[in-house]
Structures are given as C-alpha cells and as structure tokens.
Scaffold this active site. Structure first.
Site, PDB file in Angstrom:
ATOM      1  N   THR A 323       0.827  -1.209   0.000  1.00  0.00           N
ATOM      2  CA  THR A 323       0.000   0.000   0.000  1.00  0.00           C
ATOM      3  C   THR A 323       0.861   1.260   0.000  1.00  0.00           C
ATOM      4  O   THR A 323       2.073   1.212   0.199  1.00  0.00           O
ATOM      5  CB  THR A 323      -0.908   0.047   1.250  1.00  0.00           C
ATOM      6  OG1 THR A 323      -0.087   0.254   2.401  1.00  0.00           O
ATOM      7  CG2 THR A 323      -1.713  -1.232   1.412  1.00  0.00           C
ATOM      8  N   CYS A 324       0.204   2.391  -0.177  1.00  0.00           N
ATOM      9  CA  CYS A 324       0.916   3.667  -0.251  1.00  0.00           C
ATOM     10  C   CYS A 324       1.095   4.303   1.120  1.00  0.00           C
ATOM     11  O   CYS A 324       1.429   5.487   1.223  1.00  0.00           O
ATOM     12  CB  CYS A 324       0.173   4.625  -1.183  1.00  0.00           C
ATOM     13  SG  CYS A 324       0.041   3.962  -2.836  1.00  0.00           S
ATOM     14  N   ASP A 325       0.846   3.539   2.173  1.00  0.00           N
ATOM     15  CA  ASP A 325       1.078   4.046   3.520  1.00  0.00           C
ATOM     16  C   ASP A 325       2.504   3.681   3.925  1.00  0.00           C
ATOM     17  O   ASP A 325       2.889   2.522   3.848  1.00  0.00           O
ATOM     18  CB  ASP A 325       0.072   3.406   4.487  1.00  0.00           C
ATOM     19  CG  ASP A 325       0.137   4.024   5.865  1.00  0.00           C
ATOM     20  OD1 ASP A 325       1.263   4.161   6.398  1.00  0.00           O
ATOM     21  OD2 ASP A 325      -0.921   4.372   6.413  1.00  0.00           O
TER      22      ASP A 325
END
Ligand SMILES: *Cc1c(COP(=O)(O)O)cnc(C)c1O
Length: 376
Positions: A323-325
């Site tokens: 994910t982009c976290d």
C-alpha cells in the site's frame, strides 16, 4: 506438520495473497491441548480465526468457544455449538449485545468494571459472570494488559456487587498476554485467583471457575522449540499448589496455538530494489502487508518464518507491503535474509500465519482486497 499445505501449493497456484489453512492441523492442535491438559475445558478464542470451516471442525471435536461480539456468537451457533458451550469473554459490551447473547442462551459473561455489572444485571439477569483481573504480561510478544482487567484487589468488591445485583458470581479470569513464553505468568494468575476465592468464601460466596485465558505460544522465527506439554504441566502444578483438593472448573481460551500453525500465507514479490538513503538497503515489496492481514508485524512483534522457493545465496532485505502508507513496512530492524536472485513475480510463504491475519485485513485500503482464505 503442514505437509498437506506444501502438497497443495506444489499442485495449485492460488492467486495471491492467499492464506491456506489445513483443517486437520487445527484439529490436531486442539487435540494436543486436550491430551496435554485433560483437566482443562478448551474455549477456542474465536477472534484468532473465525472462519466457519475452522469453527465447524472444532465444534465437531468437542471444543467450546470464547466469543467477543454478537457476530462471533452467531458464527458459533451456526457451527452447531450450543449456547452452553459459548462464553462471552469481552469485558466491554453494549447493552444490546449482552441482550442478544442472553436471548440466544449464552449464560457466561466476563466483566471487569462496575458499569459492566449494571449492564449485565439489566440485560442478562441471573447470568453467570466472571471477573477478569489484570496480571503481569512480561514475556509476552503481544501483551494484552492495561486495557482489560481490574486490579486483583478490586475483584472481591466487584463480585459481591455482581451477586447483590442478582448475577451469579462464577469465578475469575486473567490473560497472561498473547504469545507468552513463560509459564510462570499463569502460575501467578492462578495464585491471585486462589486468594480471591478465599476472600469471597469469607463473604459466603463460593466461586467455582478459574479461566486461565489464552496466550499459549507457537514457534515463530527464532523461537526455541516450545514445549506445550511442559507448560501445561507447570500450570497444573500451580493450580494444585494454589487450590489443591478443592480444584474448581478450569477453562482456557487458546486462540493462536490452535490456528497459527495451520496456516501458510502465500505472497508474491512485487518489486525488489535498492534504496540508498539511510544506509544502502535492499527493499522487497510484497503483495501483502500490515493492512493486508499482517497487523501483528506492528513493532515487528510477531516475526513469521519466511520461506522462499528460490534458492542460492542470501542477503538481508527490508520487507514492505503493497500500500501507499509508509507505515506499511513489515520488517526493517528484524533481519530477514532472502535470496539474492529474488525478483518480481517470485513467491514467498509466511508460515504459522493462520491466527490473527485473515480478519486483520482491511476491507480495501488502496483497493487491495481482503486476504483470501483456502481451506484444505
Ligand atoms: C485474544 C484473547 C484470547 C486468545 O489469546 P491467544 O494468545 O490467541 O491464545 C483469549 N482470551 C481473551 C479474553 C482474548 O482477548
């Protein structure tokens, strides 16, 4: 122990990420506890993995169940479990959820506060209740203290209040912390239970239940071989020493130790790259991460054994999710050595991943689907 999963994975190529569960192993793990501690009633902690094939298998094996919500209670009932085999172990419940459980016939509830007694007396009049006390969690990889449990000294007054409110004081519970490797923690908890039993007896209240909770460990990476039989023998001795001849009903709520070794999580490498900042490091990005089910990698607390079908020399790598976290990094400080030749498209397998994974997956953060489960 999970040769069945290995055979499945050599014959099938499931879309990843995918958690493959060997139901025979679930049943073996339950049986191992029953064999090691025939004096114990096993209430499987449903939250570890609430999938219906697991509940069905355990129900048939004669297990009881520790549930924490109406949905978990409904899942147990749907698996053919009678309400007398269900304990509502969450100490913080909505009044409407208590009423739901009571109406379904559940008659054993946890509490650890005065406010909860009022709700229970109102929504489940006359029900059996046990008081959760807080005990030391030192030695646990995933501690469960502080949020739940009253001080042992408070338990006497709370149980008397429960009696006065028309409830049936059944006993005491504690949780030694999850992935607890020191059996002494259960011994300490049992000694507290014995003390509270005596104090209540002086008030004319006879308790008849000690709930030693869960926390029993499984072999993750770097954990020495854990001897569950020796652990239960030590707990058995502590019970003998504390309550002796007047041994009450003893129940436990194991979750991890029943579900974990039954699961292998197959993931695909999305990218391997070098990052030059903060010291040169190889980063391996997988299609599963902190939000795809591996929540217990928070703080790098739980370190799953990781197996690569690719051979050859290895070097260390940082492991990250898709994910982009930027919190979605699994292991940065725990050194994982992976093949130098590892590349995008290769598969990796996390083992002992059957507990606390599938339901920890987000519903679709960044559009990634929750973890798929396959039962064999
Ligand atoms: C989570 C939990 C368990 C299960 O713990 P494990 O470490 O998985 O055995 C048991 N009882 C309660 C009350 C829990 O919250």
């Amino acid at each position: 122990m999970t040769a069945k999963i290995d055979a499945y994975l050599s014959a099938e190529i499931p879309a990843t990420p995918c958690l493959v569960i060997d139901l025979d192993e679930v049943e073996r793990n339950h049986g191992a506890i029953v064999d090691a501690a025939p004096w114990l009633e096993v209430f499987y902690a449903v939250k570890a993995n609430p999938a219906s094939p697991i509940l069905n298998r355990l129900a048939r094996a004669g297990a009881a169940f520790d549930a924490a919500s109406p949905a978990e209670i409904a899942a147990c009932l749907a698996a053919g479990v009678g309400p007398e085999r269900i304990s509502y172990g969450n100490t913080v419940k909505k009044r409407s959820d208590i009423a739901f459980a009571f109406e379904k016939g559940v008659n054993l509830f946890a509490f650890d506060s005065s406010g909860e007694i009022e709700k229970l007396a109102d929504a489940a009049p006359g029900a059996g209740v046990f008081c959760r006390i807080v005990v030391a969690n030192d030695g646990a990889r995933w501690p469960l203290t502080r949020k739940f449990g009253c001080a042992p000294d408070e338990a006497v007054a709370l149980l008397l209040k429960a009696r006065d409110a028309g409830l049936r004081p059944a006993g005491i519970s504690f949780h030694a912390g999850s992935q607890q490797i020191e059996s002494a923690r259960w011994g300490e908890g049992v000694r507290w239970c014995a003390t509270i039993f005596e104090r209540l007896a002086a008030h004319g209240v006879a308790l008849d239940l000690i709930n030693i909770g869960g926390g029993f460990p499984v072999p993750y990476r770097d954990d020495e071989k854990l001897d569950l039989t020796a652990m239960f023998a030590a707990i058995d001795r502590a019970i003998d020493e504390s309550v002796g001849a007047s041994r009450p009903r003893i129940i436990a709520e194991p979750g991890r130790v029943i579900a974990a070794t039954a699961g292998k999580l197959v993931t695909e490498v999305v990218l391997v790259t070098e990052r030059s900042y903060g010291g040169h490091q190889r980063w391996v990005y997988l299609d599963v991460g902190r939000y795809g089910g591996l929540a217990e990698t928070e703080g790098e607390a739980i370190q799953y054994p990781l197996v690569s079908p690719v051979g050859g020399d290895t070097s260390s790598a940082v492991l990250a999710g898709p994910t982009c976290d930027s919190h979605d990094v699994l292991y940065e400080h725990a050194t994982y050595d992976l093949p130098i030749d590892l590349d995008a498209g290769d598969r990796l397998v996390f083992s002992n991943a059957g507990a606390y994974t599938s339901t920890y997956a987000s519903v679709g953060f960044n559009g990634f689907s929750p973890l798929t489960e396959v039962f064999i």
